[in-house]
Design a protein around this motif. Structure first.
Motif, PDB file in Angstrom:
ATOM      1  N   GLU A 172      -3.491   0.898   6.359  1.00  0.00           N
ATOM      2  CA  GLU A 172      -4.762   0.369   6.048  1.00  0.00           C
ATOM      3  C   GLU A 172      -5.572   0.205   7.316  1.00  0.00           C
ATOM      4  O   GLU A 172      -5.409  -1.061   7.779  1.00  0.00           O
ATOM      5  N   VAL A 173      -6.348   1.067   7.878  1.00  0.00           N
ATOM      6  CA  VAL A 173      -7.071   0.922   8.926  1.00  0.00           C
ATOM      7  C   VAL A 173      -8.350  -0.083   8.927  1.00  0.00           C
ATOM      8  O   VAL A 173      -8.542  -0.824  10.094  1.00  0.00           O
ATOM      9  N   ARG A 174      -8.771  -0.413   7.749  1.00  0.00           N
ATOM     10  CA  ARG A 174      -9.702  -1.126   7.743  1.00  0.00           C
ATOM     11  C   ARG A 174      -9.713  -2.844   8.006  1.00  0.00           C
ATOM     12  O   ARG A 174     -10.398  -3.407   8.265  1.00  0.00           O
ATOM     13  N   ASP A 175      -8.182  -2.886   7.614  1.00  0.00           N
ATOM     14  CA  ASP A 175      -7.929  -4.504   7.814  1.00  0.00           C
ATOM     15  C   ASP A 175      -7.436  -4.660   9.135  1.00  0.00           C
ATOM     16  O   ASP A 175      -6.433  -4.459   9.745  1.00  0.00           O
ATOM     17  N   ILE A 176      -8.360  -4.919  10.136  1.00  0.00           N
ATOM     18  CA  ILE A 176      -8.263  -5.400  11.543  1.00  0.00           C
ATOM     19  C   ILE A 176      -7.219  -6.302  11.850  1.00  0.00           C
ATOM     20  O   ILE A 176      -6.197  -6.280  12.786  1.00  0.00           O
ATOM     21  N   GLY A 177      -7.138  -7.268  10.743  1.00  0.00           N
ATOM     22  CA  GLY A 177      -6.190  -8.337  10.995  1.00  0.00           C
ATOM     23  C   GLY A 177      -4.856  -7.686  11.294  1.00  0.00           C
ATOM     24  O   GLY A 177      -3.800  -8.690  11.944  1.00  0.00           O
ATOM     25  N   ARG A 178      -4.292  -6.605  10.740  1.00  0.00           N
ATOM     26  CA  ARG A 178      -3.001  -6.130  10.740  1.00  0.00           C
ATOM     27  C   ARG A 178      -2.856  -5.788  12.137  1.00  0.00           C
ATOM     28  O   ARG A 178      -1.592  -5.402  12.764  1.00  0.00           O
ATOM     29  N   TYR A 179      -3.793  -5.436  13.132  1.00  0.00           N
ATOM     30  CA  TYR A 179      -3.644  -5.326  14.523  1.00  0.00           C
ATOM     31  C   TYR A 179      -3.696  -6.135  15.376  1.00  0.00           C
ATOM     32  O   TYR A 179      -4.030  -6.008  16.698  1.00  0.00           O
ATOM     33  N   ILE A 180      -3.980  -7.532  14.907  1.00  0.00           N
ATOM     34  CA  ILE A 180      -4.007  -8.766  15.831  1.00  0.00           C
ATOM     35  C   ILE A 180      -2.769  -9.398  15.975  1.00  0.00           C
ATOM     36  O   ILE A 180      -2.123  -9.609  15.004  1.00  0.00           O
ATOM     37  N   THR A 181      -2.121  -9.339  17.015  1.00  0.00           N
ATOM     38  CA  THR A 181      -1.048 -10.313  17.259  1.00  0.00           C
ATOM     39  C   THR A 181      -1.424 -11.404  17.893  1.00  0.00           C
ATOM     40  O   THR A 181      -1.949 -11.560  18.953  1.00  0.00           O
TER      41      THR A 181
END
Lengths: 405, 279
Positions: B88-97
């Protein structure tokens, strides 16, 4: 008394701010000093002082300010207690108002304490006198102070004994310590620029551009940041410089290892710069000074290192150069030409400034801004070189000298 | 609030213990400087052990940016996913560490955060952290989310003095310079690391160690950690402690790391032994 401590610190050049002072008040209000003078010393030092270079100053001011109080330490602490009861209830006020109140209380406290100390002096004359004598520590040897206040945690040195022992003298900034520190000082000379560097991928921009480009990869390149300072070092060797050889070699290696300059060139001279400088300290590979003036552009930063101490004739006579039989411009002329060509230039002198007021040193200091070869001096020099502020008077004199026959 | 006293494995001077107490009580970062090998980094581990809290370490390098400690946004992976249709590319939160500091803020319990060798980073690095350390919160612009600390973490910062730290940053820190331990403190420290070593060996080793440190012109005098290593080496070899100095300091390489220093020290000690031999 406490406020006096604050101003004494400032008077000695320790950068104590109201901000840190209030933090100290806060810490004391929470009882972090455990009601001991030693606790107060430790709490005050870790909050007010932010560099080991100031530990020594702190110790000295602490000893001076609180020496007389020693015999009355219990009293002092209970006073501190009393005073601290107030700020506790004021915690919810806004900081500025609290600051004013705190300052007022301090003032009042100070007056009370001074009165008390006056009386105390009369009653405990012997004790105070004993406490007051001697620059070295009367407590250090005894190991504890007569009022019975000791360091927590098993040590037996009182805060004043610790303060008096001046263990941190070696961290003072006016002494040069090692290559690393010189390098750290010199590193501040460097400026970074993006001009004419090689290109590197700018990831953030690339992704942004790609997104705008509907997902087709669009690569964005940017020039890399790189150092842009070129430094010319001219070092005086031999003769009166021999005692400073170790120091100069440290400066030299620091500039080479840690400088991060775009280009660094160093040449040697003896006593003064004349027609030629030398690429090696044995004076076998000459380089024409005129050539340097011609080939290096005025953006170069030039640092001369030397004691500037020589026979006046070597500076002002046209035959001063003993490497050269033919007559040429005097040493002073050559120096002025360098100063004229390179506005970012300075002279580092290993000798203390007390010797700079006369003779050839004073003469050269009129051409090059002179700084002492210590950490503090290096800092000042770096500040000057980053933004040289030369008076027009100085510039005119240098230009006139540079034209000399 | 419990006062910090060090643990059985880490001995602190009263001044340092007090500085830790002050930092904890005021919720300010503790900035620790000192000679290499005086246990700056170990201090954080020990504080965590003492207060029985987890430790987050952030080792700063020359390329580290302030924001790295808070969070990292993996744009490349997101770009990859968008091109190849994974997830799910729209969920930026997934790419935040979250980084070490960010994780410490996000936890419910109080943590110890170590920012190790802050002077390694760019000159602007400490300034970029000012606000976050003051308010103990930050916002992630990519998602608009705010992470704020429920419990102010205990922040320990170490520096090796390679760069000057900005005044505004220093003003917010509690500062302590770890002085080189005197002999009494050093004996306690060594005991912690070698609890079952022979008394004679320790006395002999300390004697030799302080003699070596007092040699003029050493570029890198040996520190605590080197002394501890050296004693390990001596114990393994079963050296007679009485002969340490006379033997021209065995395993000198564990104590001195520069060739020049080894030369200086050996010349000095040989001279002493020769004189002692003649008399």
């Amino acid at each position: 008394m406490f406020l006096e401590f604050f101003y004494n610190l400032r008077a000695r050049g320790v950068p104590v701010t109201t901000h840190t002072w209030l933090a100290l008040v806060d810490a004391l209000a929470r009882g972090l000093h455990n009601n001991t003078l030693d606790g107060f010393y430790q709490v005050a030092r870790c909050i007010l002082i932010q560099s080991e270079a100031h530990y020594d100053d702190f110790d000295r001011v602490f000893a001076e300010t609180f020496r007389g109080v020693q015999a009355d330490a219990r009293n002092l602490l209970s006073q501190l207690e009393e005073w601290l009861r107030d700020p506790k209830s004021l915690e919810h006020l806004d900081p500025e108002l609290r600051a004013q109140l705190a300052a007022m209380d301090l003032e009042q406290l100070r007056r009370e304490l001074l009165e008390r100390l006056e009386q105390q002096k009369e009653r405990h004359d012997g004790g105070n006198r004993w406490v007051g004598t001697g620059g070295t520590s009367p407590f250090g040897t005894g190991g504890m102070n007569p009022a019975g206040i000791r360091v927590g945690g098993g040590g037996s040195r009182s805060a004043l004994a610790v303060a008096d022992a001046r263990r941190f003298r070696e961290f003072r900034r006016d002494l040069v310590l090692d290559t690393r520190q010189i390098a750290a000082a010199l590193r501040r000379l460097r400026r970074l620029t993006r001009d004419d560097g090689k290109l590197i991928l700018d990831l953030g921009e690339t992704i942004d551009a790609t997104a705008r480009n509907c997902g087709d990869i669009e690569v964005v390149m940017n020039p890399e940041r790189h150092a842009d300072v070129r430094l010319l070092l001219l070092l005086d060797v031999g003769g009166s410089m021999d005692p400073h050889a170790e120091l100069v070699s440290r400066l030299f290696s620091a500039a080479h290892q840690g400088g991060g300059f775009k280009e660094l060139r160093s040449y040697y001279f003896h006593n003064c710069v004349y027609q030629r400088v030398f690429a090696d300290a044995a004076f076998t590979k000459p380089v024409s000074t005129a050539e340097l003036l011609k080939t290096l552009d005025s953006k170069w930063t030039v640092v001369l290192v030397g004691d500037a101490y020589m026979h006046p004739g070597e500076l002002t006579m046209s035959s001063g150069d003993w490497w050269e039989s033919a007559r040429g411009p005097s040493g002073l002329t050559w120096l002025a030409r360098l100063a004229d060509r390179f506005p970012r230039s300075a002279w580092l002198n290993p000798e203390p400034p007390s010797l700079w007021r006369s003779g050839t040193i004073a003469e050269i200091a009129r051409v090059f801004p002179m700084f002492q070869l210590t950490l503090a001096g290096l800092d000042d020099m770096v500040r000057h070189l980053r933004r040289p502020a030369l008076s027009s008077e100085r510039r005119n004199r240098v230009a006139t000298l540079a034209r000399g026959r | 609030m419990q006062s910090f006293t060090g643990t059985s494995e880490y001995i602190v001077s009263p001044e340092l213990a007090r500085a830790v107490d002050v930092a904890v009580a005021l919720g300010r970062p503790l900035l620790v400087k000192g000679e290499p090998g005086t246990g700056k980094t170990l201090l954080a581990r020990d504080i965590a052990r003492f207060f029985n809290t987890p430790l987050e370490r952030w080792h700063v390098k020359s390329t580290t940016k302030a924001v790295d400690g808070l969070y990292q946004y993996d744009a490349v992976r997101r770009l990859h996913d968008s091109r190849f249709g994974d997830g799910e590319v729209r969920d930026i939160g997934r790419y935040i560490t979250l980084g070490p500091l960010g994780r410490a803020f996000a936890r419910d319990e109080r943590l110890v955060v170590l920012i190790d060798e802050i002077d390694k980073a760019d000159l602007e690095f400490p300034n970029d952290l000012l606000h976050e350390l003051d308010t103990m919160s930050f916002t992630i612009p990519e998602t608009g989310a705010t992470v704020s600390a429920r419990q102010r973490p205990i922040v320990i910062i170490t520096s090796n003095n390679e760069k000057e730290l900005p005044d505004a940053f220093l003003r917010r820190c509690v500062f302590h310079w770890i002085d080189f331990p005197d002999r009494a403190l050093m004996t306690r420290i060594v005991r912690v690391h070698h609890p079952d070593a022979e008394e004679r060996l320790l006395v002999g080793a300390l004697e030799a160690f302080y003699a070596l440190r007092s040699v003029d012109g050493l570029r890198k005098p040996p520190s605590t950690s080197e002394l501890i290593d050296w004693i390990s080496a001596l114990r393994h070899s079963g050296m007679d402690p009485a002969k340490l100095l006379g033997a021209g300091l065995p395993f000198i390489g564990t104590l001195l790391k520069k060739e020049q220093d080894i030369d200086t020290a050996q010349r000095r000690f040989n001279a002493t032994t020769a004189r002692a031999g003649r008399s």
